[in-house]
Write a protein that holds these residues in place. Structure first.
Motif, PDB file in Angstrom:
ATOM      1  N   VAL A  41       0.850  -1.186   0.000  1.00 63.39           N
ATOM      2  CA  VAL A  41       0.000   0.000   0.000  1.00 63.39           C
ATOM      3  C   VAL A  41       0.887   1.237   0.000  1.00 63.39           C
ATOM      4  CG1 VAL A  41      -1.741   1.292   1.306  1.00 63.39           C
ATOM      5  CG2 VAL A  41      -1.836  -1.206   1.237  1.00 63.39           C
ATOM      6  N   LYS A  42       0.483   2.264  -0.729  1.00 62.84           N
ATOM      7  CA  LYS A  42       1.170   3.554  -0.725  1.00 62.84           C
ATOM      8  C   LYS A  42       0.323   4.580   0.024  1.00 62.84           C
ATOM      9  CE  LYS A  42       4.696   2.571  -3.557  1.00 62.84           C
ATOM     10  NZ  LYS A  42       6.119   2.675  -3.164  1.00 62.84           N
ATOM     11  N   VAL A  43       0.984   5.636   0.491  1.00 63.16           N
ATOM     12  CA  VAL A  43       0.307   6.708   1.219  1.00 63.16           C
ATOM     13  C   VAL A  43       0.419   8.007   0.438  1.00 63.16           C
ATOM     14  CG1 VAL A  43       0.365   8.159   3.287  1.00 63.16           C
ATOM     15  CG2 VAL A  43       0.581   5.680   3.498  1.00 63.16           C
ATOM     16  N   LEU A  44      -0.726   8.663   0.254  1.00 64.12           N
ATOM     17  CA  LEU A  44      -0.751  10.027  -0.283  1.00 64.12           C
ATOM     18  C   LEU A  44      -0.914  10.967   0.914  1.00 64.12           C
ATOM     19  CD1 LEU A  44      -0.994  12.119  -2.604  1.00 64.12           C
ATOM     20  CD2 LEU A  44      -3.473  11.694  -2.550  1.00 64.12           C
ATOM     21  N   PRO A  45       0.161  11.636   1.358  1.00 66.74           N
ATOM     22  CA  PRO A  45       0.051  12.507   2.527  1.00 66.74           C
ATOM     23  C   PRO A  45      -0.527  13.869   2.151  1.00 66.74           C
ATOM     24  CG  PRO A  45       2.328  12.427   1.785  1.00 66.74           C
ATOM     25  CD  PRO A  45       1.542  11.554   0.842  1.00 66.74           C
ATOM     26  N   VAL A  46      -1.585  14.267   2.855  1.00 61.64           N
ATOM     27  CA  VAL A  46      -2.239  15.546   2.586  1.00 61.64           C
ATOM     28  C   VAL A  46      -2.330  16.315   3.905  1.00 61.64           C
ATOM     29  CG1 VAL A  46      -4.278  16.702   1.659  1.00 61.64           C
ATOM     30  CG2 VAL A  46      -3.587  14.470   0.746  1.00 61.64           C
ATOM     31  N   LYS A  47      -1.659  17.463   3.968  1.00 64.63           N
ATOM     32  CA  LYS A  47      -1.661  18.257   5.203  1.00 64.63           C
ATOM     33  C   LYS A  47      -2.893  19.143   5.240  1.00 64.63           C
ATOM     34  CE  LYS A  47       1.271  21.722   5.817  1.00 64.63           C
ATOM     35  NZ  LYS A  47       2.491  22.495   6.084  1.00 64.63           N
ATOM     36  N   VAL A  48      -3.696  18.982   6.318  1.00 64.56           N
ATOM     37  CA  VAL A  48      -4.919  19.777   6.447  1.00 64.56           C
ATOM     38  C   VAL A  48      -4.961  20.589   7.745  1.00 64.56           C
ATOM     39  CG1 VAL A  48      -6.275  18.212   5.006  1.00 64.56           C
ATOM     40  CG2 VAL A  48      -6.219  17.859   7.486  1.00 64.56           C
ATOM     41  N   PHE A  49      -3.989  20.391   8.635  1.00 63.97           N
ATOM     42  CA  PHE A  49      -3.984  21.124   9.902  1.00 63.97           C
ATOM     43  C   PHE A  49      -3.029  22.317   9.834  1.00 63.97           C
ATOM     44  CE2 PHE A  49      -6.161  17.426  11.318  1.00 63.97           C
ATOM     45  CZ  PHE A  49      -6.863  17.799  12.464  1.00 63.97           C
ATOM     46  N   TYR A  50      -3.488  23.421  10.347  1.00 61.83           N
ATOM     47  CA  TYR A  50      -2.673  24.636  10.389  1.00 61.83           C
ATOM     48  C   TYR A  50      -3.238  25.529  11.490  1.00 61.83           C
ATOM     49  CZ  TYR A  50      -6.511  26.858   7.743  1.00 61.83           C
ATOM     50  OH  TYR A  50      -7.729  27.356   7.339  1.00 61.83           O
ATOM     51  N   TRP A  51      -2.682  26.713  11.635  1.00 65.98           N
ATOM     52  CA  TRP A  51      -3.105  27.622  12.706  1.00 65.98           C
ATOM     53  C   TRP A  51      -4.242  28.517  12.223  1.00 65.98           C
ATOM     54  CZ3 TRP A  51      -1.498  27.711  17.774  1.00 65.98           C
ATOM     55  CH2 TRP A  51      -0.482  26.802  18.081  1.00 65.98           C
ATOM     56  N   VAL A  52      -5.389  28.369  12.887  1.00 65.16           N
ATOM     57  CA  VAL A  52      -6.582  29.143  12.543  1.00 65.16           C
ATOM     58  C   VAL A  52      -6.994  29.944  13.773  1.00 65.16           C
ATOM     59  CG1 VAL A  52      -8.904  29.069  11.590  1.00 65.16           C
ATOM     60  CG2 VAL A  52      -7.283  27.219  11.049  1.00 65.16           C
ATOM     61  N   TRP A  53      -6.802  31.246  13.734  1.00 69.40           N
ATOM     62  CA  TRP A  53      -7.185  32.115  14.849  1.00 69.40           C
ATOM     63  C   TRP A  53      -6.613  31.617  16.180  1.00 69.40           C
ATOM     64  CZ3 TRP A  53      -9.172  36.792  13.983  1.00 69.40           C
ATOM     65  CH2 TRP A  53      -9.763  37.026  12.738  1.00 69.40           C
ATOM     66  N   GLY A  54      -5.345  31.288  16.138  1.00 72.64           N
ATOM     67  CA  GLY A  54      -4.678  30.875  17.378  1.00 72.64           C
ATOM     68  C   GLY A  54      -4.921  29.442  17.794  1.00 72.64           C
ATOM     69  N   GLU A  55      -5.572  28.649  16.947  1.00 67.21           N
ATOM     70  CA  GLU A  55      -5.827  27.239  17.250  1.00 67.21           C
ATOM     71  C   GLU A  55      -5.215  26.371  16.152  1.00 67.21           C
ATOM     72  OE1 GLU A  55      -7.326  25.848  19.828  1.00 67.21           O
ATOM     73  OE2 GLU A  55      -8.074  27.662  20.828  1.00 67.21           O
ATOM     74  N   TYR A  56      -4.582  25.270  16.550  1.00 63.48           N
ATOM     75  CA  TYR A  56      -4.042  24.323  15.587  1.00 63.48           C
ATOM     76  C   TYR A  56      -5.167  23.369  15.195  1.00 63.48           C
ATOM     77  CZ  TYR A  56      -0.782  20.961  13.502  1.00 63.48           C
ATOM     78  OH  TYR A  56      -0.112  20.131  12.632  1.00 63.48           O
ATOM     79  N   SER A  57      -5.732  23.560  14.018  1.00 60.90           N
ATOM     80  CA  SER A  57      -6.929  22.814  13.624  1.00 60.90           C
ATOM     81  C   SER A  57      -7.050  22.842  12.102  1.00 60.90           C
ATOM     82  CB  SER A  57      -8.176  23.418  14.275  1.00 60.90           C
ATOM     83  OG  SER A  57      -8.325  24.767  13.886  1.00 60.90           O
ATOM     84  N   SER A  58      -8.228  22.448  11.599  1.00 60.48           N
ATOM     85  CA  SER A  58      -8.511  22.553  10.179  1.00 60.48           C
ATOM     86  C   SER A  58      -9.885  23.190  10.023  1.00 60.48           C
ATOM     87  CB  SER A  58      -8.471  21.176   9.500  1.00 60.48           C
ATOM     88  OG  SER A  58      -8.497  21.309   8.088  1.00 60.48           O
ATOM     89  N   THR A  59     -10.292  23.444   8.793  1.00 58.64           N
ATOM     90  CA  THR A  59     -11.565  24.114   8.534  1.00 58.64           C
ATOM     91  C   THR A  59     -12.377  23.330   7.500  1.00 58.64           C
ATOM     92  OG1 THR A  59     -10.700  25.422   6.692  1.00 58.64           O
ATOM     93  CG2 THR A  59     -10.471  26.350   8.926  1.00 58.64           C
ATOM     94  N   SER A  60     -13.645  23.659   7.417  1.00 54.88           N
ATOM     95  CA  SER A  60     -14.509  23.038   6.400  1.00 54.88           C
ATOM     96  C   SER A  60     -13.936  23.241   5.009  1.00 54.88           C
ATOM     97  CB  SER A  60     -15.917  23.649   6.454  1.00 54.88           C
ATOM     98  OG  SER A  60     -16.515  23.465   7.704  1.00 54.88           O
ATOM     99  N   GLU A  61     -13.493  24.452   4.743  1.00 51.04           N
ATOM    100  CA  GLU A  61     -12.958  24.789   3.417  1.00 51.04           C
ATOM    101  C   GLU A  61     -11.775  23.912   3.061  1.00 51.04           C
ATOM    102  OE1 GLU A  61     -10.621  28.523   1.241  1.00 51.04           O
ATOM    103  OE2 GLU A  61     -11.259  28.657   3.333  1.00 51.04           O
TER     104      GLU A  61
END
Length: 434
Positions: free
Chosen positions: A217-237
């Motif tokens: 199996v191979k992995v496609l790594p996709v980064k979706v977490f970043y800093w949003v208004w002072g929180e390390y999280s992701s968004t709907s967009e």
């Protein structure tokens, strides 16, 4: 005395009737047959190319037939009056990779072998055989280090789906804004590497752990977490765009070891529908609060939800559950009290703004149950392709994994359809390979 003697009698099990399963490995050109009321010679005389090699204990006959025609000749023998005909099955020592954090050890209860054995993975590994395709699992998560010693050649070119200011191929943890810093008790950029490791860490390289995918199996790594208004999280967009990206890249599975309590996210739901239409199965963590009700996106229709079990098979104390039937299965992924953790990868790379947990770390949570299901789904895709020349649909994958799980096709509010049964996923002829 007579009564006591009768209590000691054992009722012999009924003799089988019909034909055995020819999907498992067996000796070419050999059948084991219960002849019924016919003599051995009288039975084989009615079937061209069949001859009795020798009688076996229990009334079975070892019958020689032309290689490549075992199933057809078994059927002819049944038509001729035999009671039961089966292959002469092959049994193997269960495969154990040489990765040092794998074999069970009383001195290190976080070794992976007991966790993998809970879902019968070793037995499934023995059934894989050559696979003509290499499925891709997209891991939508925090950050990744493609140069980790235990992921050599496993990562495809990654994608930074976030607006964190780093290049689109940069998978490093997102830099925090001025005045903020990663909280070691809450924020874990190593999380994505740990999830990816359980999917596909290189096996048999004398390092770290083997991934469930066993070098297939191979992995496609996709980064979706970043800093949003002072929180390390992701968004709907960001998450919706990343799901669509994974589907467009042809991923067989999109692993979502993340969640929210937001029940109606139209953008994410639409993206999940798009992924399903493209043949990508979303697999999502059930949630880590230990309450009734799955996190989203695990709760959305079409998504395979994965909760966590203790090593004894019961639901982990932190794992969310659902009294309403959902496509929910479990994999062994730790417990709070008593504590159970399992080894996986960490980033093994330090940054000016974040210090990694190291090369390997101990994890627990439904985040680490989901990648076990994702990798098993990918192995099923490869096995299905090997047999039929095409991969299964997301609905087929979901049906196969849920209905072969340990609850026997029944739904339980605490455990869903139960623990994954990887061995059944590789062999079931009702839901997986009809």
């Amino acid at each position: 005395p007579q009564g006591l003697a009768l209590q000691g009698l054992r009722v012999p099990p009924p003799e089988p009737q019909g034909m055995g399963d020819f999907s498992a490995p067996y000796v070419p050109g050999e059948l084991l047959v219960l002849p019924g009321g016919l003599t051995p010679q009288g039975l084989t005389a009615r079937v061209a190319g069949a001859r009795v090699e020798k009688p076996l204990e229990g009334g079975f006959l070892k019958v020689r037939v032309p290689e490549g025609k075992e199933r057809a000749k078994a059927w002819e023998l049944l038509q001729a009056g035999a009671r039961w005909a089966q292959p002469n099955y092959l049994y193997f020592p269960l495969y154990t990779p040489n990765d040092p954090l794998y074999p069970a050890s009383p001195l290190d209860p976080s070794r992976l072998q007991p966790y993998y054995q809970a879902i019968r993975l070793e037995a499934a590994w023995n059934l894989l055989g050559p696979l003509p395709c290499t499925p891709v699992v997209a891991v939508l998560d925090t950050a990744f280090n493609p140069k980790h010693e235990d992921m050599g050649g496993v990562f495809l070119s990654g994608y930074n789906a976030t607006p964190d200011g780093l290049p689109k191929d940069n998978l490093d943890p997102s830099p925090p804004p001025s005045g903020f810093a990663y909280d070691p008790n809450k924020d874990a950029p190593d999380h994505g590497q740990g999830v990816a490791g359980l999917v596909a860490a290189v096996a048999d390289n004398n390092r770290g752990i083997p991934g469930v995918g066993l070098n297939r199996v191979k992995v496609l790594p996709v980064k979706v977490f970043y800093w949003v208004w002072g929180e390390y999280s992701s968004t709907s967009e960001v998450l919706a765009a990343a799901i669509r990206y994974a589907a467009d890249q042809g991923a067989a599975v999109a692993n979502l070891s993340l969640g929210s309590s937001a029940p109606l996210d139209g953008a994410v739901q639409q993206a999940l529908g798009y992924a399903l239409s493209k043949g990508t199965l979303p697999v999502a963590a059930a949630g880590n609060v230990g309450v009734e009700g799955l996190d989203y996106p695990a709760a959305y229709p079409g998504v395979l939800a994965v909760g966590s079990a203790r090593l004894n098979g019961t639901r982990s104390d932190f794992s969310n559950y659902s009294t309403q039937p959902k496509d929910l299965v479990l994999a062994a992924a730790g417990n709070n009290n008593p504590p159970e953790t399992l080894w996986s990868l960490a980033l093994d790379k330090n940054y000016a703004y974040y210090q990694s947990l190291g090369a390997y770390a101990k994890w627990l949570g439904t985040s680490f149950a989901a990648p076990q299901a994702s990798a098993l789904a990918a192995l099923y895709v490869a096995k299905h392709y090997a047999r039929y020349g095409q991969g299964p649909s997301p609905d087929q994958i979901r049906l196969c994994l849920t209905r072969t799980a340990s609850n026997g096709g029944s739904y339980n509010p605490e455990t869903g359809y139960g623990l994954l049964r990887a061995d059944r996923v590789m062999t079931d002829t009702t839901y997986c390979f009809p």
